[in-house]
Design a protein around this motif. Structure first.
Motif, mmCIF file in Angstrom:
data_model
loop_
_atom_site.group_PDB
_atom_site.id
_atom_site.type_symbol
_atom_site.label_atom_id
_atom_site.label_comp_id
_atom_site.label_asym_id
_atom_site.label_seq_id
_atom_site.Cartn_x
_atom_site.Cartn_y
_atom_site.Cartn_z
ATOM 1 N N LYS A 111 0.860 -1.183 0.000
ATOM 2 C CA LYS A 111 0.000 0.000 0.000
ATOM 3 C C LYS A 111 0.899 1.236 0.000
ATOM 4 C CE LYS A 111 -3.802 -1.960 2.622
ATOM 5 N NZ LYS A 111 -4.270 -2.136 3.990
ATOM 6 N N PRO A 112 0.421 2.342 -0.603
ATOM 7 C CA PRO A 112 1.249 3.557 -0.654
ATOM 8 C C PRO A 112 1.779 3.960 0.720
ATOM 9 C CG PRO A 112 -0.717 3.863 -1.968
ATOM 10 C CD PRO A 112 -0.847 2.524 -1.305
ATOM 11 N N ARG A 113 0.942 3.779 1.749
ATOM 12 C CA ARG A 113 1.361 4.196 3.084
ATOM 13 C C ARG A 113 2.538 3.361 3.583
ATOM 14 N NH1 ARG A 113 -3.031 3.333 7.448
ATOM 15 N NH2 ARG A 113 -4.255 4.600 6.029
ATOM 16 N N ASP A 114 2.503 2.059 3.272
ATOM 17 C CA ASP A 114 3.597 1.191 3.714
ATOM 18 C C ASP A 114 4.867 1.461 2.924
ATOM 19 O OD1 ASP A 114 1.943 -0.015 5.588
ATOM 20 O OD2 ASP A 114 1.151 -1.419 4.096
ATOM 21 N N ALA A 115 4.699 1.783 1.633
ATOM 22 C CA ALA A 115 5.867 2.118 0.821
ATOM 23 C C ALA A 115 6.504 3.402 1.344
ATOM 24 C CB ALA A 115 5.454 2.289 -0.642
ATOM 25 N N ALA A 116 5.656 4.372 1.725
ATOM 26 C CA ALA A 116 6.167 5.631 2.268
ATOM 27 C C ALA A 116 6.924 5.371 3.561
ATOM 28 C CB ALA A 116 5.018 6.609 2.500
ATOM 29 N N ARG A 117 6.416 4.420 4.367
ATOM 30 C CA ARG A 117 7.078 4.107 5.641
ATOM 31 C C ARG A 117 8.469 3.544 5.395
ATOM 32 N NH1 ARG A 117 2.950 1.255 8.664
ATOM 33 N NH2 ARG A 117 2.106 3.344 8.904
ATOM 34 N N GLN A 118 8.600 2.715 4.336
ATOM 35 C CA GLN A 118 9.920 2.158 4.018
ATOM 36 C C GLN A 118 10.895 3.267 3.608
ATOM 37 O OE1 GLN A 118 9.320 -0.844 0.988
ATOM 38 N NE2 GLN A 118 9.014 -2.428 2.545
ATOM 39 N N ARG A 119 10.362 4.265 2.855
ATOM 40 C CA ARG A 119 11.245 5.327 2.346
ATOM 41 C C ARG A 119 11.748 6.237 3.466
ATOM 42 N NH1 ARG A 119 7.047 6.020 -1.587
ATOM 43 N NH2 ARG A 119 7.556 4.842 -3.466
ATOM 44 N N ARG A 120 10.999 6.323 4.544
ATOM 45 C CA ARG A 120 11.398 7.172 5.663
ATOM 46 C C ARG A 120 12.794 6.866 6.153
ATOM 47 N NH1 ARG A 120 7.013 6.855 10.376
ATOM 48 N NH2 ARG A 120 5.204 6.830 9.011
ATOM 49 N N ASP A 121 13.145 5.572 6.148
ATOM 50 C CA ASP A 121 14.431 5.159 6.715
ATOM 51 C C ASP A 121 15.561 5.244 5.698
ATOM 52 O OD1 ASP A 121 13.081 4.595 9.007
ATOM 53 O OD2 ASP A 121 12.762 2.482 8.511
ATOM 54 N N ILE A 122 15.224 5.647 4.468
ATOM 55 C CA ILE A 122 16.223 5.680 3.404
ATOM 56 C C ILE A 122 16.313 7.111 2.889
ATOM 57 C CG2 ILE A 122 16.883 4.755 1.168
ATOM 58 C CD1 ILE A 122 14.995 2.363 1.804
ATOM 59 N N GLY A 123 17.455 7.749 3.130
ATOM 60 C CA GLY A 123 17.629 9.117 2.657
ATOM 61 C C GLY A 123 18.113 9.116 1.226
ATOM 62 N N MET A 124 17.662 10.129 0.453
ATOM 63 C CA MET A 124 18.128 10.179 -0.935
ATOM 64 C C MET A 124 18.560 11.595 -1.277
ATOM 65 S SD MET A 124 16.851 8.292 -4.207
ATOM 66 C CE MET A 124 17.624 8.484 -5.787
ATOM 67 N N VAL A 125 19.687 11.686 -1.975
ATOM 68 C CA VAL A 125 20.201 12.983 -2.426
ATOM 69 C C VAL A 125 20.282 12.925 -3.941
ATOM 70 C CG1 VAL A 125 22.190 14.518 -2.385
ATOM 71 C CG2 VAL A 125 21.464 13.357 -0.289
ATOM 72 N N PHE A 126 19.698 13.945 -4.573
ATOM 73 C CA PHE A 126 19.548 13.909 -6.026
ATOM 74 C C PHE A 126 20.631 14.737 -6.719
ATOM 75 C CE2 PHE A 126 15.437 13.222 -4.117
ATOM 76 C CZ PHE A 126 14.882 12.215 -4.874
ATOM 77 N N GLN A 127 20.845 14.412 -7.982
ATOM 78 C CA GLN A 127 21.810 15.149 -8.786
ATOM 79 C C GLN A 127 21.448 16.631 -8.841
ATOM 80 O OE1 GLN A 127 22.177 13.566 -12.737
ATOM 81 N NE2 GLN A 127 23.623 15.125 -13.381
ATOM 82 N N ARG A 128 20.136 16.905 -9.033
ATOM 83 C CA ARG A 128 19.708 18.286 -9.180
ATOM 84 C C ARG A 128 19.154 18.851 -7.867
ATOM 85 N NH1 ARG A 128 21.067 20.506 -13.562
ATOM 86 N NH2 ARG A 128 20.292 22.186 -12.298
ATOM 87 N N PHE A 129 19.615 18.366 -6.761
ATOM 88 C CA PHE A 129 19.296 18.824 -5.396
ATOM 89 C C PHE A 129 17.815 18.651 -5.039
ATOM 90 C CE2 PHE A 129 21.939 22.427 -7.337
ATOM 91 C CZ PHE A 129 23.069 21.632 -7.424
ATOM 92 N N ASN A 130 16.911 19.168 -5.935
ATOM 93 C CA ASN A 130 15.464 19.097 -5.694
ATOM 94 C C ASN A 130 15.067 19.660 -4.339
ATOM 95 O OD1 ASN A 130 15.570 17.816 -8.108
ATOM 96 N ND2 ASN A 130 14.767 15.865 -7.414
ATOM 97 N N LEU A 131 15.711 20.748 -3.946
ATOM 98 C CA LEU A 131 15.223 21.444 -2.756
ATOM 99 C C LEU A 131 13.893 22.082 -3.101
ATOM 100 C CD1 LEU A 131 18.372 23.237 -1.303
ATOM 101 C CD2 LEU A 131 17.242 21.190 -0.464
ATOM 102 N N PHE A 132 13.056 22.299 -2.075
ATOM 103 C CA PHE A 132 11.770 22.941 -2.316
ATOM 104 C C PHE A 132 12.009 24.455 -2.402
ATOM 105 C CE2 PHE A 132 10.604 19.215 0.534
ATOM 106 C CZ PHE A 132 10.484 18.357 -0.543
ATOM 107 N N PRO A 133 11.820 25.043 -3.594
ATOM 108 C CA PRO A 133 12.262 26.438 -3.790
ATOM 109 C C PRO A 133 11.424 27.450 -3.013
ATOM 110 C CG PRO A 133 11.135 25.630 -5.743
ATOM 111 C CD PRO A 133 11.301 24.449 -4.825
ATOM 112 N N HIS A 134 10.214 27.060 -2.606
ATOM 113 C CA HIS A 134 9.351 28.012 -1.903
ATOM 114 C C HIS A 134 9.554 27.964 -0.396
ATOM 115 C CE1 HIS A 134 7.400 24.179 -1.993
ATOM 116 N NE2 HIS A 134 6.414 24.565 -1.214
ATOM 117 N N MET A 135 10.554 27.223 0.030
ATOM 118 C CA MET A 135 10.818 27.130 1.469
ATOM 119 C C MET A 135 12.280 27.508 1.743
ATOM 120 S SD MET A 135 9.070 23.511 2.370
ATOM 121 C CE MET A 135 7.317 23.212 2.154
ATOM 122 N N THR A 136 12.522 28.060 2.923
ATOM 123 C CA THR A 136 13.903 28.362 3.306
ATOM 124 C C THR A 136 14.644 27.053 3.565
ATOM 125 O OG1 THR A 136 13.373 28.428 5.646
ATOM 126 C CG2 THR A 136 13.179 30.501 4.447
#
Lengths: 256, 316
Positions: A84-109
């Protein structure tokens, strides 16, 4: 018991996009605290493999386990069930990811970028999340940039904020997808320094990179991928100095 | 070798001719545009002639135009037009957001419903839709809410529950939602996919990533055309006479002219009011577009001013 379970265990992992098979039966393990560098020409499947590990892509065949937990599926008897999407999201919580293009949220500090997931996903207390975010910013050398927006930061600073953002979720595994490829050459060092420091702190890391110097100095192991297979792997100093395979030799002669 | 002492000069650039004195500012003879000027004069003559003719033309009945321009019934009707516009746009915006989320969701049932909705409401004229809303109580004398095959939970007479005003707002809103949904969708698709991916990778749900990350960024693309739709809606309200609702600006001015037998000056009155209101909206849109055309980077000053708050929270 837990000491024996590898952090990442891939067994014959395959993945196709349409008729294009990007991963062909990849098997590898990453131990707790190990730093693995994935190198290889573009299109070799390194990034796809990385994205499979936190289920941004689904695996077609084989098994992928992180800390003993099957990724993307649930085993019930001898059948696999999609998560289920919720369980997949739970798995991702423990795995950090850093992207080539940073993908910071531009509307947030920078600070807001870091506290967003702890507050929304982990329901962390906001004041505590802010204290923690400031610690992380200090750790990546950006204590004074908490209130800066991504557009006002250099690429290297943005990538360091992105690393802090991933660390804020207290991951047990960090994935880096060509973290320095989009950076101006003079900014690469500051990001690699942060990553080196992170590796020394005992974090398990998988790094897709073209930085052979980093691989040689920091990585515990190196896997060379080409055409969707792991051509050669082992100790980075050995592989880089004395590649056994012709394809590895050809690639290294171009990048070194 | 005088230049050697000037470190600001690039090493490779040639020395300026004639020493260090700055070059004289060019004072050239302006290029003339005789044809352009001629056309302007001819058109101006025609325009003045038209104005002169119009001001003296009997059919316009300018005395009546002035008499009714600030008539209390007309200004009250203009207010009703504004109410229709604001209410239907507000409802349409909420519906449009819902439709877009449904359209972009991974649930095929939601996707089909949203597609079907847009197909129906964009594919039929709004005038016809308004007529349908007007005869709703003939088609469905009572409205009931409940589950199939079970007695209804709520039941009421359509004609009593929904006034013509409510039907007009509903009709305009449901039609507009289909158009706004397309605008919102374009806005959401304009946001880099990496944004959603980064949010998902942090363990956020799809809903959280949409609401917190993607939709705020899509506003830059959504706001300008929505301003356009607002102006368009203000004029479309003149069609609510199809419901029939008759207290808006156009219907009211026509009612008055039916009594006074002076349709032309009252059409001019209504047009003047519409033009005034759309002009105000256009000014508003100009500033909105300026505000949102600035890159995200310039959304900063207010945020920077708000920043000390977060710092205090961290201490407190």
């Amino acid at each position: 018991m837990t000491g024996e379970v590898p952090m990442v265990e891939a067994v014959q992992v395959s993945k196709s996009f349409g008729s294009n098979q990007v991963l062909k039966s990849i098997s590898l393990t990453v131990a707790r605290g190990e730093v693995l560098c994935l190198v290889g020409p573009s299109g070799s499947g390194k990034s796809t493999f990385l994205r499979c590990i936190n289920h941004l892509e689904t695996v077609d065949a084989g098994r992928l386990r992180v800390d003993g937990t099957l990724i993307g599926y649930r085993e019930k008897g001898d059948r696999l069930h999609e998560l289920k999407p919720r369980d997949a999201a739970r798995q991702r919580r423990d795995i950090g990811m850093v992207f080539q293009r940073f993908n910071l949220f531009p509307h947030m500090t920078a600070l807001e970028n870091i506290i967003e997931a702890p507050i929304r996903v982990n329901r962390a207390n906001k004041a505590a999340a802010i204290v923690r975010a400031r610690e992380l910013l200090a750790r990546v050398g950006l204590a004074d940039k908490a209130d800066a927006y991504p557009a006002h930061l250099s690429g290297g600073q943005q990538q360091r904020v992105a690393i802090a953002r991933a660390l804020a979720m207290d991951p047990k595994l960090m994935l880096f997808d060509e973290p320095t490829s989009a950076l101006d050459p003079e900014l690469v060092g500051e990001v690699l320094d942060v990553m080196k420091q992170l590796a020394q702190s005992g974090m398990t890391m998988i790094v897709v990179t073209h930085e052979m110097g980093f691989a040689r100095e920091v990585a515990d192991s190196l896997a060379f991928m080409d055409g969707g297979v792991v051509v050669e792997s082992g100790d980075p100093r050995t592989v880089l100095a004395d590649p056994q395979h012709e394809r590895t030799r050809a690639f290294l002669s171009k990048v070194l | 070798m005088a230049h050697a002492e000037r470190p600001d000069r690039a090493a490779g650039s040639p020395p300026p001719p004639g020493g260090t004195a700055p070059a004289e500012v060019i004072k050239a003879v302006r290029l003339r545009h005789p044809v352009r000027n001629l056309i302007a004069v001819v058109l101006a003559v025609y325009f003045v002639a038209f104005l002169w003719d119009a001001s003296t033309r009997k059919a316009f009945q300018w005395d009546i135009y002035i008499k009714y321009l600030f008539d209390q019934r007309i200004s009250a009707a203009a207010l009703v037009t504004i109410e229709l516009t604001v209410l239907s746009m507000a409802i349409a915006a909420v519906l449009a957001l819902l439709l877009t989320v449904m359209r972009l969701s991974s649930n095929p049932v939601f996707r089909s419903i949203a597609w079907f909705y847009v197909w129906i409401f964009r594919g039929t004229p709004v005038y016809v839709q308004l007529v349908f809303w007007g005869v709703l109580s003939l088609i469905y004398p009572t409205l009931q809410l409940g589950l199939p095959f079970l007695p209804p939970v709520i039941s009421f007479a359509t004609g009593q529950a929904l006034s013509f005003f409510a039907l007009a707002v509903l009709g305009l809103a449901l039609n507009e939602a289909a158009y706004l949904a397309e605008i919102v969708r374009a806005g959401i698709l304009s946001v880099d996919r990496g944004q959603e991916e980064a949010a998902i990778a942090l363990g956020m749900s799809w809903g959280q990533s949409m609401w917190r990350i993607v939709i705020p960024q899509s506003m830059r693309v959504i706001i300008p055309p929505t301003g356009n739709e607002f102006i368009s809606m203000l004029k479309t309200t003149s069609l609510v006479t199809a419901v029939p609702f008759s207290l808006d600006l156009y219907a009211r001015s026509r009612d008055i002219s039916a009594e006074t037998f002076t349709p032309i000056p009252l059409l001019l009155d209504a047009s003047t009011w519409y033009l005034f209101m759309t002009s105000v909206l256009m000014v508003g849109q100009y500033f909105l577009e300026k505000r949102f055309a600035r890159g995200i980077s310039s959304a900063r000053p207010e945020k920077a001013a708000a920043a000390p708050d977060t710092r205090e929270e961290a201490i407190g």
